[in-house]
Write a protein that holds these residues in place. Sequence first.
Motif, PDB file in Angstrom:
ATOM      1  N   ASP A 798      20.803 -21.211 -21.824  1.00  0.00           N
ATOM      2  CA  ASP A 798      21.971 -20.581 -21.187  1.00  0.00           C
ATOM      3  C   ASP A 798      23.268 -21.045 -21.837  1.00  0.00           C
ATOM      4  O   ASP A 798      24.259 -21.370 -21.154  1.00  0.00           O
ATOM      5  CB  ASP A 798      22.000 -20.896 -19.681  1.00  0.00           C
ATOM      6  N   PHE A 799      23.318 -21.087 -23.166  1.00  0.00           N
ATOM      7  CA  PHE A 799      24.517 -21.560 -23.853  1.00  0.00           C
ATOM      8  C   PHE A 799      25.700 -20.647 -23.525  1.00  0.00           C
ATOM      9  O   PHE A 799      25.593 -19.421 -23.502  1.00  0.00           O
ATOM     10  CB  PHE A 799      24.282 -21.590 -25.374  1.00  0.00           C
ATOM     11  N   GLY A 800      26.860 -21.274 -23.294  1.00  0.00           N
ATOM     12  CA  GLY A 800      28.077 -20.524 -23.002  1.00  0.00           C
ATOM     13  C   GLY A 800      28.477 -20.626 -21.545  1.00  0.00           C
ATOM     14  O   GLY A 800      29.601 -20.265 -21.193  1.00  0.00           O
ATOM     15  N   THR A 801      27.589 -21.134 -20.685  1.00  0.00           N
ATOM     16  CA  THR A 801      27.924 -21.227 -19.251  1.00  0.00           C
ATOM     17  C   THR A 801      28.383 -22.620 -18.874  1.00  0.00           C
ATOM     18  O   THR A 801      28.814 -22.850 -17.752  1.00  0.00           O
ATOM     19  CB  THR A 801      26.708 -20.857 -18.387  1.00  0.00           C
ATOM     20  N   ASP A 820      23.298 -17.190 -23.438  1.00  0.00           N
ATOM     21  CA  ASP A 820      23.154 -16.677 -22.078  1.00  0.00           C
ATOM     22  C   ASP A 820      23.224 -15.148 -22.069  1.00  0.00           C
ATOM     23  O   ASP A 820      23.948 -14.524 -22.870  1.00  0.00           O
ATOM     24  CB  ASP A 820      24.235 -17.268 -21.181  1.00  0.00           C
ATOM     25  N   ARG A 821      22.484 -14.549 -21.115  1.00  0.00           N
ATOM     26  CA  ARG A 821      22.388 -13.098 -21.013  1.00  0.00           C
ATOM     27  C   ARG A 821      23.740 -12.435 -20.770  1.00  0.00           C
ATOM     28  O   ARG A 821      23.920 -11.250 -21.072  1.00  0.00           O
ATOM     29  CB  ARG A 821      21.391 -12.699 -19.932  1.00  0.00           C
ATOM     30  N   SER A 822      24.713 -13.178 -20.231  1.00  0.00           N
ATOM     31  CA  SER A 822      26.027 -12.572 -19.972  1.00  0.00           C
ATOM     32  C   SER A 822      26.709 -12.180 -21.276  1.00  0.00           C
ATOM     33  O   SER A 822      27.465 -11.188 -21.337  1.00  0.00           O
ATOM     34  CB  SER A 822      26.901 -13.555 -19.190  1.00  0.00           C
ATOM     35  N   PHE A 823      26.480 -12.926 -22.357  1.00  0.00           N
ATOM     36  CA  PHE A 823      27.061 -12.574 -23.655  1.00  0.00           C
ATOM     37  C   PHE A 823      26.303 -11.415 -24.292  1.00  0.00           C
ATOM     38  O   PHE A 823      26.894 -10.543 -24.940  1.00  0.00           O
ATOM     39  CB  PHE A 823      27.033 -13.796 -24.585  1.00  0.00           C
ATOM     40  N   VAL A 851      18.924 -19.082 -33.352  1.00  0.00           N
ATOM     41  CA  VAL A 851      19.581 -18.471 -32.202  1.00  0.00           C
ATOM     42  C   VAL A 851      18.627 -17.487 -31.540  1.00  0.00           C
ATOM     43  O   VAL A 851      17.986 -16.671 -32.213  1.00  0.00           O
ATOM     44  CB  VAL A 851      20.878 -17.747 -32.628  1.00  0.00           C
ATOM     45  N   VAL A 852      18.554 -17.592 -30.210  1.00  0.00           N
ATOM     46  CA  VAL A 852      17.754 -16.675 -29.398  1.00  0.00           C
ATOM     47  C   VAL A 852      18.701 -15.974 -28.433  1.00  0.00           C
ATOM     48  O   VAL A 852      19.474 -16.633 -27.714  1.00  0.00           O
ATOM     49  CB  VAL A 852      16.648 -17.407 -28.616  1.00  0.00           C
ATOM     50  N   ALA A 853      18.643 -14.634 -28.402  1.00  0.00           N
ATOM     51  CA  ALA A 853      19.458 -13.858 -27.461  1.00  0.00           C
ATOM     52  C   ALA A 853      18.627 -13.580 -26.220  1.00  0.00           C
ATOM     53  O   ALA A 853      17.555 -12.983 -26.303  1.00  0.00           O
ATOM     54  CB  ALA A 853      19.921 -12.562 -28.111  1.00  0.00           C
ATOM     55  N   GLU A 854      19.149 -13.982 -25.054  1.00  0.00           N
ATOM     56  CA  GLU A 854      18.456 -13.751 -23.786  1.00  0.00           C
ATOM     57  C   GLU A 854      18.940 -12.441 -23.168  1.00  0.00           C
ATOM     58  O   GLU A 854      20.091 -12.029 -23.382  1.00  0.00           O
ATOM     59  CB  GLU A 854      18.712 -14.904 -22.809  1.00  0.00           C
TER      60      GLU A 854
END
Length: 903
Positions: A798-801, A820-823, A851-854
């Motif tokens: 959840d990077f970015g939160t 994080d999924r919000s991005f 990098v993994v996009a959620e």
Amino acid sequence: MSKPSAHTVPRTHRFFALLWPALALLACAALWSAAMLRANAEHRRAEDQAFKEADAYAEAYEQYVTRSLAQMDQITMQLKHSWEHSRNRALVEDMRRDGMFTDSAFLAVSVIGRDGKLASSRGLHAGQDADLSSAAFFVQHRDSNSTALRIGMPPPELGALRGAVMFTRRLDTADDEFAGVLLMAVDAAYFTSFVSSPTLGENSLLALVGSEGNLRLEQDSSGAVRLGARGSLLPANAERWPVARGVQLVDAVRGPGRAEQAGFGDGRARVLGWRRSSAYPVVALVALSHEGALAGAEAYWRDSRTYTSMATAVLLLLAGIASMLSLRAAARAREQDEVARAYRTATESGNDGFYMVAPLRDRKGQIVDFRIVDCNERGAFFYGLTRASLVGILISELHRGLGSAELLANYRQAMASGFHQEDRRMPDDNRLNIRWGHRRVVRVGDGLAVTLQDISERKEHESQLARLANEDSLTGLPNRHWFLHFVPSALAHAEASGQGVALLFIDLDEFKQVNDSHGHAVGDRLLKAAATRLLSQLRPSDRVARFGGDEFIVLLSPFDSDEQIGMVAQRIIQAFSKPFQIAEEQHVIGASVGISVFPRDGQDAATLIRHSDIAMYAGKNEGKGQYRFFDPAQSSTLKTRAQLRQRLLEAIDKRQFVLHYQPRVDTRSGELLSMEALLRWEHPQLGMIRPDEFIPLAESSGLIVPIGAIVIDQACAQLAAWAADRGPVAPVSINVSPKQFLRGGVARQLGEALSRHGVAPRLLEVEITESAMMGDQDEILAELAAIRTLGVKLHVDDFGTGYSSLSQLQRMKMDVLKVDRSFTAELGRSKEGTVFFQAIVSMAHALGMEVVAEGVENEEQLAILRTLGCNEVQGYLVARPMPAEAMASLLARRYLFDDRLAA
């Protein structure tokens, strides 16, 4: 006639107080002496009577025995004569038919030939082969030409005659040669039936002893007859007593006044009388129980003791009463003298004030005032006067304006009851040199003795103790103890005046984190600053207390409406939102407030406090830094949370958790590279429970730690199961919560699980949120290094939160960064979203991280991620989370994109 001195009368009474007990003791001694002398005389008389009875019984028994033996002598002589002249083998039977030997006492009558065989017999069988030639009685008659009657006990050869007395005579031929032996056996009881056992008394004894030691026959009080020495109660040497007659006391123990004879076999003392027969070699003995003989004397002694004891008790009681009355008279006689001397001695050397006060009465005899007739200098000093100026003053004048009416009432009460004491706060007056006094008033004759003790220091000490018991030592605020005792009276006052009361329960947000990370010293200073800031937001009429830890409670009264209460609560929250400057550092904490209102939310202190606490927690659960009024639904919510927590405990115990898996694939090829293990709760009654329903409670309650251990174990077990089926296997990543990570021990749990299930470390990956990395950097780095040493990859989830910085990521040396999924959701919506995501990818690649996009849910997002160089994607576009069985089929496929999505 001169009047006796004050000391003479008490001495006289003391003399009588000693005289009466002495006279009583002398009278008691005389009574006991007389009783003991009479008892001894009765004892001697009973013993003499016993000796006489034993002698009389022995004489009568000897005569009975002699007559009985004479009959046996005549019968045997007649039988001898008849046998020697007829030699008729049927002689015994013929004589029986003629009326001889019909008595049942005759057990056997036999003629024994010179060869020792039975020649004629009744009671013994003539045809039996018994050989009596070696029997002692047979040998004695054969070897002696005496024809005298011999008396003895049956030999072993005649066992059938056991329990009989045996009479034998020598039989001769015409030329006086030995022709055999005449034998007659008589039941032993025949010789002991002289008198019945009850006549002789309990434990008595009747005995017949042969003087030559060949006979020993006795009968005890139970009627049992003993023949022979075995089991005998008689003294062992009874047959050897030399005198023809006698009587003496024989006991088991030798001692003064006792005969020097061996005791009886049962150890009892008996009066023994005996007579030797003048015609036969036997001794007749009668033994009477010594205890029974003295029973009357003992009964007399018991009665005498009882009556004498009663008389003694009465005499001593009367003497005690007389002595007590004498002592009381002595006490009354010296009372005035002792009071006067004690008063004078105490007043001269004591630190207390002493006063003698006399009542003043009106014409009706009613007390209207009191006058000080004497005092000591200390007592005068208390009133700022001298002794000379204080003596003679009226109490009403001395205490004018200082509560004289109440003091006079107390003095009147002491005159009526004899005693009064009290602790009194002295009125504020410049004349008095005492703040608190303990007054003790005792009636003496027709006056009062007053003692006044200065207890100002003691009262000050008590006040300090009360303050310590009711004050928080850290903040100086009232504590929980004081508040719980204050609220009931405040509620009662509010109810009487019609005013409302509101309770504000305040909990400091994030205080525990500051206390744990910076130490208790900083935490204590922060609490003191918080107390000061809280007081600054309240009115003088409001009450505030430290309830415990980082909790404060405020009582607001009066108030106009809930809006006014809310304004106060909001003002407190805003005040606590500002940083606190502690030790050159700023600390931001905040406050959450719960409110309950009297009487709407409760009628007592405990209920109001509980409801305000519930309201505070309800607000905290919805977000910190806000206030909430109590709502009954909040209690229901907390109850539901408590039930859910209990079910969580049962789920941990019964392993009701299962893992679902969501794949991660290569952004361009769609190859399945890894999968994330996602926790599900499979309740037996409620079904599948979503993580967002129980994970927050597990985090707040600390249960996430044992749940996290279960996740690690189940993930390793599933990897081992897939490997055992010989199918394709991909790495599995598991989430580790911040509490689980910050507590430590994650590396140890991972190592144990991998070893237990035999799983390669490369197949396990750990996902940690940014918030888990906020804390002691050295400890965090050490734990991450331990995990990396195992061969397990590390992901930032959840990077970015959170609040991680570039420098933190560089020090942590993480392997994968999951955005994080919000991005991801902003991709395709705005240019800024694409730019921001590009920056994250560039930064991660620069640090050597993949990098993994959620949360990838559509093809547009996937296309943008491909252009941005994102390594892997995860989301509903690829696959939803699924059970382990379904995941096995995806592992077999390996590539999950169809032709439309392939790059």
